[in-house]
Scaffold this active site. Structure first.
Site, mmCIF file in Angstrom:
data_model
loop_
_atom_site.group_PDB
_atom_site.id
_atom_site.type_symbol
_atom_site.label_atom_id
_atom_site.label_comp_id
_atom_site.label_asym_id
_atom_site.label_seq_id
_atom_site.Cartn_x
_atom_site.Cartn_y
_atom_site.Cartn_z
ATOM 1 N N HIS A 126 88.659 51.225 5.775
ATOM 2 C CA HIS A 126 88.096 49.961 5.288
ATOM 3 C C HIS A 126 89.228 49.206 4.590
ATOM 4 O O HIS A 126 90.121 49.834 4.018
ATOM 5 C CB HIS A 126 86.987 50.316 4.290
ATOM 6 C CG HIS A 126 86.166 49.170 3.803
ATOM 7 N ND1 HIS A 126 86.607 48.304 2.825
ATOM 8 C CD2 HIS A 126 84.924 48.762 4.133
ATOM 9 C CE1 HIS A 126 85.658 47.414 2.576
ATOM 10 N NE2 HIS A 126 84.630 47.654 3.362
ATOM 11 N N ASP A 203 88.345 58.374 0.347
ATOM 12 C CA ASP A 203 87.348 57.324 0.167
ATOM 13 C C ASP A 203 86.029 57.862 0.742
ATOM 14 O O ASP A 203 85.839 57.916 1.957
ATOM 15 C CB ASP A 203 87.819 56.066 0.913
ATOM 16 C CG ASP A 203 86.768 54.972 0.938
ATOM 17 O OD1 ASP A 203 85.665 55.199 0.403
ATOM 18 O OD2 ASP A 203 87.058 53.904 1.498
ATOM 19 N N GLN A 206 81.273 56.287 2.530
ATOM 20 C CA GLN A 206 80.300 56.480 3.617
ATOM 21 C C GLN A 206 79.911 57.943 3.797
ATOM 22 O O GLN A 206 79.166 58.274 4.717
ATOM 23 C CB GLN A 206 80.867 55.926 4.935
ATOM 24 C CG GLN A 206 81.158 54.447 4.919
ATOM 25 C CD GLN A 206 79.893 53.595 4.790
ATOM 26 O OE1 GLN A 206 78.789 54.049 5.077
ATOM 27 N NE2 GLN A 206 80.047 52.360 4.352
ATOM 28 N N LYS A 229 75.670 52.399 -2.074
ATOM 29 C CA LYS A 229 75.616 52.965 -0.714
ATOM 30 C C LYS A 229 74.880 54.298 -0.711
ATOM 31 O O LYS A 229 74.671 54.889 0.337
ATOM 32 C CB LYS A 229 77.021 53.128 -0.149
ATOM 33 C CG LYS A 229 77.728 51.796 0.073
ATOM 34 C CD LYS A 229 79.034 51.982 0.784
ATOM 35 C CE LYS A 229 79.906 50.756 0.732
ATOM 36 N NZ LYS A 229 79.451 49.651 1.592
ATOM 37 N N CYS A 367 85.047 44.852 7.839
ATOM 38 C CA CYS A 367 86.180 45.078 6.918
ATOM 39 C C CYS A 367 87.071 46.199 7.426
ATOM 40 O O CYS A 367 87.590 47.012 6.639
ATOM 41 C CB CYS A 367 85.701 45.385 5.497
ATOM 42 S SG CYS A 367 84.781 44.070 4.741
HETATM 43 N N1 PLP Z 1 85.253 52.176 1.643
HETATM 44 C C1 PLP Z 1 84.391 52.243 2.651
HETATM 45 C C2 PLP Z 1 84.550 53.306 3.689
HETATM 46 C C3 PLP Z 1 83.336 51.337 2.734
HETATM 47 O O1 PLP Z 1 82.469 51.404 3.743
HETATM 48 C C4 PLP Z 1 83.223 50.334 1.735
HETATM 49 C C5 PLP Z 1 82.162 49.318 1.834
HETATM 50 O O2 PLP Z 1 81.604 49.078 2.885
HETATM 51 C C6 PLP Z 1 84.133 50.316 0.696
HETATM 52 C C7 PLP Z 1 85.138 51.258 0.681
HETATM 53 C C8 PLP Z 1 84.054 49.307 -0.398
HETATM 54 O O3 PLP Z 1 82.911 49.551 -1.170
HETATM 55 P P1 PLP Z 1 82.510 48.558 -2.343
HETATM 56 O O4 PLP Z 1 82.361 47.210 -1.722
HETATM 57 O O5 PLP Z 1 81.220 49.129 -2.859
HETATM 58 O O6 PLP Z 1 83.595 48.605 -3.355
#
Ligand code: PLP
Length: 409
Positions: A126, A203, A206, A229, A367
């Site tokens: 992302h 990260d 997900q 999430k 993204c």
């Molecule tokens: N990392 C991953 C894999 C994501 O799917 C997302 C959001 O879709 C993020 C980071 C960013 O999350 P946030 O917008 O809650 O900071």
């Protein structure tokens, strides 16, 4: 769900008030769970209850409400420690989301790395796990290398091994790709990086909604996630960090709460976790996020995974019955996410027709533009399933796609 270990979809759906809504005159079908999951009533109630009975600033006051609010906030920290199997609760830092957590770590490494040091990212990230590290590279002249992916949407492990060297200082990879659903072999990625003394940030934005995560077993140095999430409120993130790394990293933001002593000459910083929690945090949100963790644990992540896997299989089969559907990311090891396109029809046009039918899916690059570039497409339609979704809802989506195909072909 009302204290039952049985998976009862009717009772589960009753826990989510929004699922009863109508959109465009149709029953809402919510399939944008990878962007944000819906919120169960217990979590909503906890926010109302906080502001009705507990609202006060934490850590600061000797008075009753402040102490009670502090207890509830710190209680949530302990829940996350247990949930992730962290060694100490001081290794759990509350932030505003995964993005904030990653920026906190990347910013901290600016002080620890030097020009020419190497950092490794994966092709499946992302943007929030790419851009903060690019900013670090620009500031200090570090070099970013990329683990390539294959057509199935998997990382090529042998290529990763070739990128590692004694110059590698940090590796940052997602546990699950938000655009494709691929579950990455993070335990092996971490173990390899550790052979070279590199720190690893995972990260987990997900992963946390779908399966159990044990940071000790993974041996992750950092692990991040977003409460919105995993059925919690927006504006709350977690950062797990091994104590030795959190001690090494400088504070991200200065302000109240994160200090030990302040004079105009010098400030000394508070111990963990306060060192990284400057200012008044999202107190009600953190407490509610702890309730969200209780909620999913009450159902059981193993039960959730099994149900979602069955939905994924059903949806994949049904989609592939439609002539012209192409699914991106076909690894066996994936969460309940399906990214697809239909012939040459623009994903946005299909998304709009589906939306008219009351069905929420995500369209675009999610993204994750490097993944779209790899497949040479501008974007996809992304169906991301939760344990509150049903096969009947998938049938509605299939009918809406067939309708869109007729209208747009
Ligand atoms: N990392 C991953 C894999 C994501 O799917 C997302 C959001 O879709 C993020 C980071 C960013 O999350 P946030 O917008 O809650 O900071």
């Amino acid at each position: 769900m009302k204290n039952t270990t049985e998976f009862n979809i009717v009772s589960i759906r009753e826990d989510f008030p929004i699922l009863n809504s109508k959109v465009n005159g149709k029953q809402l079908v919510y399939f944008d769970n990878a962007a944000t999951t819906q919120t169960p009533k217990v979590v909503i109630d906890s926010i109302v209850s906080y502001y009705s009975t507990l609202n006060a600033n934490i850590h600061r006051g000797a008075h009753y409400l402040s102490q009670k609010a502090t207890e509830a906030y710190e209680g949530a920290r302990k829940k996350f420690q247990k949930h992730l199997n962290a060694k100490n609760s001081s290794e759990i830092i509350f932030t505003s989301g995964s993005t904030h957590s990653i920026n906190l770590v990347a910013n901290g490494f600016i002080g620890l790395l030097k020009s020419g040091d190497e950092i490794i990212v994966s092709h499946l990230e992302h943007h929030s796990n790419i851009v903060p590290w690019q900013m670090l590279c620009e500031k200090i002249g570090a070099i970013m290398k990329v683990i390539p992916m294959n057509q199935e949407g998997e990382l090529i492990f042998s290529e990763y091994e070739k990128l590692l060297s004694n110059e590698t200082k940090v590796v940052f990879v997602n546990h699950v790709s938000n655009a494709l659903g691929t579950i990455n072999p993070v335990k092996e990625i971490i173990s390899k990086a550790h052979e070279f003394g590199a720190a690893v940030l995972i990260d987990g934005a997900q992963a946390l909604p779908h399966f159990e995560v044990d940071v000790k077993d993974l041996d992750a140095d950092f692990y991040v996630g977003s409460a919105h999430k995993f059925y919690g409120p927006t504006g709350v993130g977690i950062l797990y960090g091994k104590e030795k790394w959190l001690e090494k990293l400088p504070p991200y933001q200065g302000g109240g709460e994160m200090i030990d002593e302040v004079t105009f000459e010098k400030t000394t910083y508070a111990k963990l976790p306060n060192k990284f929690e400057a200012g008044t945090p999202n107190i009600s949100g953190v407490i509610a996020s702890g309730i969200a963790i209780d909620y999913i644990n009450n159902i059981g992540l193993k039960t959730i995974l099994k149900y979602e896997d069955a939905l994924l299989k059903y949806a994949t089969e049904k989609l592939l019955e439609i002539d012209g559907i192409k699914i991106y990311g076909n690894t066996d090891n994936k969460t309940s996410v399906i990214s697809f396109n239909l012939g040459n029809i623009h994903h946005y046009d299909i998304g709009s027709i589906i939306d008219n039918e009351g069905i929420a899916v995500r369209t675009g690059h999610h993204c994750a533009q490097p993944i779209m570039d790899y497949y040479k497409i501008p974007g996809t339609i992304r169906l991301s399933l939760s344990f509150y979704n049903t096969k009947e809802e998938i049938d509605s989506l299939i009918s809406a796609i067939i309708l869109a195909k007729k209208m747009l072909s």
